[in-house]
Design a protein around this motif. Sequence first.
Motif, mmCIF file in Angstrom:
data_model
loop_
_atom_site.group_PDB
_atom_site.id
_atom_site.type_symbol
_atom_site.label_atom_id
_atom_site.label_comp_id
_atom_site.label_asym_id
_atom_site.label_seq_id
_atom_site.Cartn_x
_atom_site.Cartn_y
_atom_site.Cartn_z
ATOM 1 N N SER A 72 0.720 -1.350 0.033
ATOM 2 C CA SER A 72 0.149 -0.159 -0.103
ATOM 3 C C SER A 72 0.853 1.360 -0.043
ATOM 4 O O SER A 72 0.246 2.363 -0.092
ATOM 5 C CB SER A 72 -0.979 -0.048 1.183
ATOM 6 O OG SER A 72 -0.328 0.358 2.721
ATOM 7 N N GLY A 74 3.348 1.925 -2.146
ATOM 8 C CA GLY A 74 3.875 1.976 -3.370
ATOM 9 C C GLY A 74 5.182 2.251 -3.565
ATOM 10 O O GLY A 74 5.533 3.225 -4.459
ATOM 11 N N GLY A 738 -6.883 -4.853 -0.666
ATOM 12 C CA GLY A 738 -6.467 -3.625 -0.633
ATOM 13 C C GLY A 738 -6.138 -3.109 0.823
ATOM 14 O O GLY A 738 -6.464 -3.766 1.734
ATOM 15 N N THR A 789 -5.163 1.939 -1.508
ATOM 16 C CA THR A 789 -4.594 1.081 -2.164
ATOM 17 C C THR A 789 -5.614 -0.127 -2.492
ATOM 18 O O THR A 789 -6.321 -0.632 -1.616
ATOM 19 C CB THR A 789 -3.422 0.328 -2.298
ATOM 20 O OG1 THR A 789 -2.961 -0.281 -3.306
ATOM 21 C CG2 THR A 789 -3.283 -0.244 -0.952
ATOM 22 N N GLY A 794 -3.250 2.760 -6.235
ATOM 23 C CA GLY A 794 -3.351 3.329 -4.987
ATOM 24 C C GLY A 794 -2.682 4.823 -5.120
ATOM 25 O O GLY A 794 -2.336 5.423 -6.245
ATOM 26 N N ARG A 796 -1.170 7.997 -2.221
ATOM 27 C CA ARG A 796 -0.496 8.427 -0.709
ATOM 28 C C ARG A 796 -0.368 9.757 -0.629
ATOM 29 O O ARG A 796 0.217 10.396 -1.661
ATOM 30 C CB ARG A 796 0.691 7.617 -0.457
ATOM 31 C CG ARG A 796 0.390 6.003 -0.148
ATOM 32 C CD ARG A 796 1.652 5.244 0.589
ATOM 33 N NE ARG A 796 1.874 5.988 1.872
ATOM 34 C CZ ARG A 796 1.404 5.538 3.057
ATOM 35 N NH1 ARG A 796 0.292 4.858 2.895
ATOM 36 N NH2 ARG A 796 1.623 6.252 4.146
#
Length: 898
Positions: A72, A74, A738, A789, A794, A796
Motif C-alpha cells: 500500500s 507503493g 487493498g 490502495t 493506489g 498516498r
Amino acid sequence: MRIFLFLIAASAPAMASAQQAPPTQQPSAAAAAEPVISDEPDIIVEGQRNLPGAVIGDIPPEQQLGPSDIRSYGVSSVADLLTELAPQTQSGVGGPPVVLLNGKRIAGFREIRDIPTEAIARVDILAEEVALKYGFRADQKVVNIVLRRRFGAVTGELTDRIATEGGRNAPQAELDLLKIRNSGRFQLHSEYKSSSALTESERAIAAPVAGGTASAFDQRPFRTLLPFSRELQTNAVYARNFGNVSATFNGAIESSESKGLNGLPGATFLVPATSPFATGGAATSVSGVFDGSSFVPLAQNSRSITGHLGTTLNGAIDGWQWSLTGAYDHVDTRNFSDTGFDATAYQARVAAGDPIANPAGPFARSDLAARFYNSGSSVSNAGKVDALINGSPFSLPAGAVSTSLRLTGETTDLSSRSYRSGLIQSGDISRQRGNAQINIDLPITSRSKGVLAAIGDLSLNGNAAIEQVSDFGTLTTYGYGANWSPVKGVRLIGSVSDQDEAPSAQQLGNPVITTPNVRVFDYVAGTTATATTISGGNPFLTADNRHVDKIGLTLKPFDQTDLTLTANYTRQHTDNPIAGFPTPTAAIEAAFPTRFTRDEAGNLLRIDTRSINYARTESSNLRWGINFSKRLTSKIQKEIEAYRAGTGPNPFAGMSFPGQRRRRDGADDQTPPGGTTPSGARSANAGQAGAPTQAGQGASATPQAGEGPPSEEARGGGRGGLRGFGGRGGGGRGGGGGRLQFAVYHTLHLTDTVLVAAGGPRLDLLHGDAIGQNGGQARNEVEVQAGYTNNGLGARLSGNYMQGTRVNGGTPANPTALDFGSLTTFNLRLFGDLGGRLEWVKAHPFLRGTRVTLSFDNLLNSRQRVTDAMGATPVSFQPDYLDPLGRSIRLSIRKLFF
C-alpha cells in the motif's frame, strides 16, 4: 521518571481490575491475516515469539505490517519503505532506527537497502528498549524486516524528476537482480542518477547591482541555488548457510561528483585622492566585479569515491545466539574552490593614477594575474569488528532472564590536506576504540505463569558500557528501564540513559574548505551580507555527555481493528554537546567573537562555521500519534472467493503463464499450475479446465489480492509452478486485498534551551532565540499520512506542518527581529501496480510485474515566508533561497522480470 511512577500508580487499580487475558503476543490484524509465506503448509501462528524472523525478547511490535500493508506504500525498496515509515520509526530523541533482517543484526544498511519490497513478508516496528538486546543504545527504535523464503526477480526502474518552475531535472536508472531461496540470497544492484544545476536566474531571486554604475550587470546566471551532481553506485550481497552458521558478504562502491557556482570574481581597490576616479577629491575604496563576458564564475567542485566491505555471521551455541559483524570503509574526497584573481598589479595602476585603470571596471583578463583557489582532500579508512552473544543464563518464577554481551573494536585513520590563501595544512588523525556492553532483562511478574498476575506482565532491564578511545580516554554509558503490560493491549515503557560520546574523526580532521560569496543574514547590521564561509574539521572539539529520560505508552484497544495509539514523553540534557555553528545572531557573535571578521565599517566579511561545543542543551517534548489500517477486499479477491465457493467462473481462464502445462490435445491448460478443483466447487464447475484446489494444510493454490496465480512457494515449493506476479514468491498468499491507512503524529516541544558558553548567554529556542538558519524551534509539529490502495491502484498523501517562530537576534542598540512563518507542505504519490489488474494482464501479459508511479513533491509549492519588522523579506531569506526546487513532479516506470 516521576511521571512514569505517577502514571503507574494512577492506572494500576483500574487496570488490575480489568479482565485478564493470556499473554499471547498476537500480531496486528493485518499481519495475522497475512501469514508469512514459506515452503511449508500454510500455518498461521498467533504467538509473536513463534513468528519466523521475530526479534529477541518479550516486547511485541508497536506496529506490524503484512504484505498488503507494504504494497500500500507503493515504494520500490527497503530504503524507500523506511523513508515512508519515518514518522512511525522516529524516536522521541531523534535518530534513525536500528534495522534488523529476519531478527538478526546486519553489518550495515547497504546490506539490505536495495531489496525490493515484493521480497518482504513482514515488517515489525518495535520500541527503543529492544535495541538494547542487540547491543545498541536505547534511544533508537527497531525495525525488523522479514524476507520471504523464496523470491526471484530482475527489476528495472527508470525515473525522472522535474521542477514545475523549470530549471532542474534529475533522471535516475536502477537495475537489480535478487534471488532468495530458503537461507540463501544473492543480490546485485546498480544505480545511476544525476541532477542538473539550478541557477538564481531560473528563480525569482532579486538581482543585486554589482560593481559601479558603468559596469552593473546581473550575476544571477553565475550563482547556483542547487549544484550539478552525478552519482554511480554498485552494491552486491551474497548470503548462505555454512552448516549451522548463516553468513552474509557485502561489497559496494560509489562514485559521486558535484559542481556549484558562487558568482563572478571581484576585488576591492583603494582609490587615492589624486586619482581621476576619486569621488569628491577624497580617498575612497571601490568594489569591482569582473564581467562575465571576460571571466568565468567561481566554481566549487567536489568528488568522492567510497568503497565498502562487510560481513555478518550468525549462529547458536547451546541455546545462546551469537553474531559477528565486520566492516571496512574507504572514503576518498577532494574539493576545489575558485576564490578570485590576483589584482595586485591593477591596484598599483589605480594608485599611480593610471587614467585607464578604472577601479569600477570594465576589466580585461589581461588586467589581472594568476587565479586564486583553495583545495582540500581527505582519505578515510575505518575498520570495525562487532561481536554479540545473547541468551538466558537462568530463569525466575516469572520467566527466563535475558542477557546480551557486546564487544566492539574499531580503528579509524583520517588524513587531510588543505591549501588556503597560499598556506598548506595537513593533518592525520588515528583513533582506536574498544567497547564492552552488557544488558540484562529480568521478568518480575507474569499473567501466564501466575506470578503476581494482578499486576500484569512487568520486567526490568539494565545496561552498562565502557569504551576506551585512544585520543579521549575512557567513556561510559549506563541505563535502566521498565516494561509493563498491566492488561492486554496496554504497554508502558520507561527508560533512563546516560552516555558519553566523542566527536568523530571527520568532525575533528576534515579539510578546511573556503566558500566565497555566500549570502548570510547579519542580525547585528540587520542586512544581508555576502561573506566568505569556512567549513571543515575542528581539532579542539571535546566529548559530550547526554542524559535522557523517556516514558512511552502504547495502546491497541481493539483485537479486530488495526488501531495503534502511542505517546512518548522525552526529556534530555547534554553537557558540551557537539553542534554545527549556529546562525550569526548578536548573541552568538558575542559568545564566539573570533569566528567573525568585519571591516572598519562593520560589514561582515567572513564566518568560520566549523563545529563547536556548546556548554549545555536542555529539551523536553511530548510526541503522540494514531495509526489506523483497514483491510479492503479487491475485485479479484471477490472473484477468487466466489470461484472457491463454486458460485463463479475461474478468473484465470484464458490466461497463459510461464511454466504452464499443455494438455494432451495441444490446448493450453487454463489451470494456474499446481491446482485442481477446490472442495465443494467441482460440481459447480464441472467441465472447466483445471479449477484450482487448496494444497496442503489450508495452503491456497490460488492467488490473493489480485496478484495473479499462486507462486511456487504457495504450493509447497513444487517444481514447474508459476513464479508469481511479483517475481518468484512475489505473488503468493497473504495478499489480503487493498488497504486504507491513516496516521497522524504530533510533537509538542515543551522546553528547548542552549547555554552557549559557561557564564552565558542562555538561548531559549522557543521564545525568540535561534541557532539554525530557519528560525527558532517550532512549538508544534504535525506529520500526517493517508493511503488507499485497491485493485492494483493506489494513492498516498503525506503532510507536514511546522508552527512559525520569531527570532530576536539583534543588539539593544540595533534590535533586529525576524518572523518565520508557519509552513505546511504536502506530497502526493499516485501509483498503479498493473499486474494487479487481471483484465489488463489478460489483454497485455507484459504488464505483469509493472508499476507506474506519478509523484508530486511539495504539491502546493509552499515556501516559508520570512519578514522583518517592516514586513519586508531580507535578501538571504527569499523563498527561493529557502526552497530552490519548489514543487516537483516525478514519473517512475518499474518492471519486474522473472
